[in-house]
Design an enzyme around this catalytic site. Sequence first.
Site, mmCIF file in Angstrom:
data_model
loop_
_atom_site.group_PDB
_atom_site.id
_atom_site.type_symbol
_atom_site.label_atom_id
_atom_site.label_comp_id
_atom_site.label_asym_id
_atom_site.label_seq_id
_atom_site.Cartn_x
_atom_site.Cartn_y
_atom_site.Cartn_z
ATOM 1 N N ARG A 1 -12.687 -12.568 18.007
ATOM 2 C CA ARG A 1 -12.310 -11.186 17.440
ATOM 3 C C ARG A 1 -10.558 -11.180 17.579
ATOM 4 O O ARG A 1 -10.138 -10.165 17.849
ATOM 5 C CB ARG A 1 -12.779 -10.468 18.473
ATOM 6 C CG ARG A 1 -14.246 -10.400 18.713
ATOM 7 C CD ARG A 1 -14.769 -8.950 19.516
ATOM 8 N NE ARG A 1 -16.208 -9.145 18.990
ATOM 9 C CZ ARG A 1 -17.034 -9.709 20.075
ATOM 10 N NH1 ARG A 1 -16.523 -10.270 21.060
ATOM 11 N NH2 ARG A 1 -18.523 -9.683 19.892
ATOM 12 N N LYS B 1 -1.971 -8.623 4.872
ATOM 13 C CA LYS B 1 -3.423 -8.839 3.957
ATOM 14 C C LYS B 1 -3.930 -10.380 4.299
ATOM 15 O O LYS B 1 -3.407 -11.175 3.934
ATOM 16 C CB LYS B 1 -3.171 -8.630 2.588
ATOM 17 C CG LYS B 1 -3.176 -7.095 2.339
ATOM 18 C CD LYS B 1 -3.147 -6.574 0.930
ATOM 19 C CE LYS B 1 -3.038 -5.168 0.634
ATOM 20 N NZ LYS B 1 -2.953 -4.680 -0.937
ATOM 21 N N GLU C 1 6.491 -11.573 -9.354
ATOM 22 C CA GLU C 1 6.422 -10.470 -8.114
ATOM 23 C C GLU C 1 7.927 -10.181 -7.750
ATOM 24 O O GLU C 1 8.054 -8.898 -7.397
ATOM 25 C CB GLU C 1 5.647 -11.154 -6.877
ATOM 26 C CG GLU C 1 4.329 -11.714 -7.198
ATOM 27 C CD GLU C 1 3.291 -10.330 -7.241
ATOM 28 O OE1 GLU C 1 3.477 -9.219 -6.962
ATOM 29 O OE2 GLU C 1 2.118 -10.542 -7.436
ATOM 30 N N LYS D 1 9.414 -5.134 1.144
ATOM 31 C CA LYS D 1 8.103 -5.122 1.518
ATOM 32 C C LYS D 1 7.843 -4.887 2.867
ATOM 33 O O LYS D 1 6.811 -4.050 3.326
ATOM 34 C CB LYS D 1 7.503 -6.643 1.463
ATOM 35 C CG LYS D 1 6.103 -6.599 1.792
ATOM 36 C CD LYS D 1 5.051 -7.443 0.863
ATOM 37 C CE LYS D 1 3.653 -6.983 1.305
ATOM 38 N NZ LYS D 1 2.717 -8.023 0.617
ATOM 39 N N GLU E 1 -2.403 0.906 3.050
ATOM 40 C CA GLU E 1 -2.309 1.043 1.713
ATOM 41 C C GLU E 1 -2.902 2.362 1.147
ATOM 42 O O GLU E 1 -4.064 2.498 0.366
ATOM 43 C CB GLU E 1 -3.053 -0.010 0.937
ATOM 44 C CG GLU E 1 -2.667 -0.039 -0.780
ATOM 45 C CD GLU E 1 -3.188 -1.478 -1.337
ATOM 46 O OE1 GLU E 1 -2.781 -2.524 -0.876
ATOM 47 O OE2 GLU E 1 -4.008 -1.553 -2.174
ATOM 48 N N ARG F 1 2.073 1.949 -0.035
ATOM 49 C CA ARG F 1 1.908 0.584 -0.328
ATOM 50 C C ARG F 1 1.442 0.268 -1.656
ATOM 51 O O ARG F 1 1.272 -0.769 -2.422
ATOM 52 C CB ARG F 1 1.289 -0.168 0.667
ATOM 53 C CG ARG F 1 1.022 -1.497 0.522
ATOM 54 C CD ARG F 1 0.268 -2.184 1.867
ATOM 55 N NE ARG F 1 0.397 -3.668 1.814
ATOM 56 C CZ ARG F 1 0.082 -4.239 2.839
ATOM 57 N NH1 ARG F 1 -0.171 -4.094 3.949
ATOM 58 N NH2 ARG F 1 0.084 -5.727 2.678
ATOM 59 N N ASN G 1 1.218 -2.511 -6.213
ATOM 60 C CA ASN G 1 0.112 -3.036 -7.360
ATOM 61 C C ASN G 1 0.638 -2.757 -8.832
ATOM 62 O O ASN G 1 0.104 -2.949 -9.810
ATOM 63 C CB ASN G 1 -1.053 -2.272 -7.136
ATOM 64 C CG ASN G 1 -1.598 -2.332 -5.877
ATOM 65 O OD1 ASN G 1 -1.593 -3.407 -5.252
ATOM 66 N ND2 ASN G 1 -2.274 -1.262 -5.188
ATOM 67 N N HIS H 1 -0.603 -4.965 -11.574
ATOM 68 C CA HIS H 1 -1.637 -5.673 -11.008
ATOM 69 C C HIS H 1 -3.171 -4.983 -11.537
ATOM 70 O O HIS H 1 -4.261 -5.650 -11.627
ATOM 71 C CB HIS H 1 -1.911 -5.561 -9.595
ATOM 72 C CG HIS H 1 -0.861 -6.797 -8.919
ATOM 73 N ND1 HIS H 1 0.473 -6.451 -9.075
ATOM 74 C CD2 HIS H 1 -1.009 -7.460 -8.090
ATOM 75 C CE1 HIS H 1 1.176 -7.406 -8.631
ATOM 76 N NE2 HIS H 1 0.205 -8.197 -7.747
ATOM 77 N N HIS I 1 -4.776 -8.028 -12.831
ATOM 78 C CA HIS I 1 -6.007 -8.890 -12.372
ATOM 79 C C HIS I 1 -6.889 -8.756 -13.279
ATOM 80 O O HIS I 1 -7.866 -9.817 -13.408
ATOM 81 C CB HIS I 1 -6.559 -7.637 -11.178
ATOM 82 C CG HIS I 1 -5.793 -8.205 -9.805
ATOM 83 N ND1 HIS I 1 -5.650 -7.266 -8.862
ATOM 84 C CD2 HIS I 1 -5.274 -9.273 -9.438
ATOM 85 C CE1 HIS I 1 -4.822 -7.795 -7.787
ATOM 86 N NE2 HIS I 1 -4.866 -9.053 -8.051
ATOM 87 N N HIS J 1 -1.825 -16.380 -11.109
ATOM 88 C CA HIS J 1 -1.660 -14.772 -10.826
ATOM 89 C C HIS J 1 -0.231 -14.289 -11.298
ATOM 90 O O HIS J 1 -0.451 -13.262 -11.989
ATOM 91 C CB HIS J 1 -1.901 -14.848 -9.371
ATOM 92 C CG HIS J 1 -1.577 -13.382 -8.629
ATOM 93 N ND1 HIS J 1 -2.405 -12.361 -8.884
ATOM 94 C CD2 HIS J 1 -0.478 -12.964 -8.275
ATOM 95 C CE1 HIS J 1 -2.092 -11.241 -8.516
ATOM 96 N NE2 HIS J 1 -1.026 -11.511 -7.898
HETATM 97 N N1 GLY Z 1 0.281 -7.726 -2.374
HETATM 98 C C1 GLY Z 1 0.426 -6.387 -2.265
HETATM 99 C C2 GLY Z 1 0.349 -5.998 -0.710
HETATM 100 O O1 GLY Z 1 0.588 -6.679 -0.161
HETATM 101 O O2 GLY Z 1 -0.050 -4.776 -0.766
#
Ligand code: GLY
Length: 360
Positions: A123, A145, A187, A229, A239, A243, A247, A250, A254, A266
Amino acid sequence: MSDYTLTVGLGDRSYPIFIEDGIMENIGTDLAKRKIASRYVVLSDDYVAKLYGTTLMATLQAAGINAELLTFPRGEASKNLQVFTDLSSKLARMGIDRSSGIIALGGGVTGDLAGFIAATYMRGIPFVQVPTTLLSQVDSSVGGKTGVDIPEGKNLVGAFYQPKAVYIDTAVLTTLPVEELLGGVAEVIKYGVIYDYDFYCFLEKNLDAVLELNPAVIQEMIHTCCKIKAEVVAEDEREAGLRRILNFGHTIGHAVEGASDYSLIHGNAVAIGMVAALRLAVSSGLCKRREAGRVATLIHAFGLPTEIPEGMDIDRIKAYIKTDKKSIAGSVFYVLPTTIGKVIITNELTADQIDAVLQR
Ligand code: GLY
């Protein structure tokens, strides 16, 4: 530590990001002071482990840290539930418990997979990121993430789970294949366009120095990206709002990546997606053509693609756009620049506008 140290401010889950040329050799000394865990497992793919496993293990051992190295096959194909289970079982058999920690040594696949194991094993156990690609240094190692792919889509199973520290060694970029370096540059340009006009100008001015991996320029560049960031994540960890600006490029990116069956890396897909989003911003009357052209020129000057590859199935791209996992209640959102350094998020584009940028 260098001048390029930052903090991701998340209350009692705040953590430092260290950016330094050659920091890999000092990670043991710093980690020993932090007392994050009593013992560590370094998770890495077999390729990165060969390049940097010995250096990292040596610094940990020299600092008296009990650590073992566990590897898995290199590539996105390892970012799945089978490898997740295999590695988790190995941790259990090694006697890893809640007082232990994980160190993710590698690129985005390693950080996402190792972070997800850390988020779920018993956990949740602490983890540390040591990103070794430009893409992971400026993006995926910061912000928490984590996750794996399932047959239905990339990153569909995962968790928000923040590391305890991020160690960015800019020296490792010298062994990065050029295509992967450029993937990261896409990026990097993104941060300038969405958030910081001065940084965008810095990139225009220092294009050659970036490509030549000038250490001072690279450190400043990575520091600025991580600072942006960190600010964005501190304001909106999950997000729900700000946040989402990360994107940019993207939504179509994507989709193009998927429609290429992931043969496009990517970063290249994001570069194409950013140019497409800029064209949508122009056709919506949000952004001046001249500004959009300026960004497309920079993307091209870095050697990144700006057009959807010839012959790509446009209907497949559209099908991927419809399944964008950042959609809300079936509505697809686009991050569109209004000027260099500022964006808005909209779902008010017409099918004709989308067709026009896909069918050029
Ligand atoms: N790669 C986008 C984010 O971390 O929100």
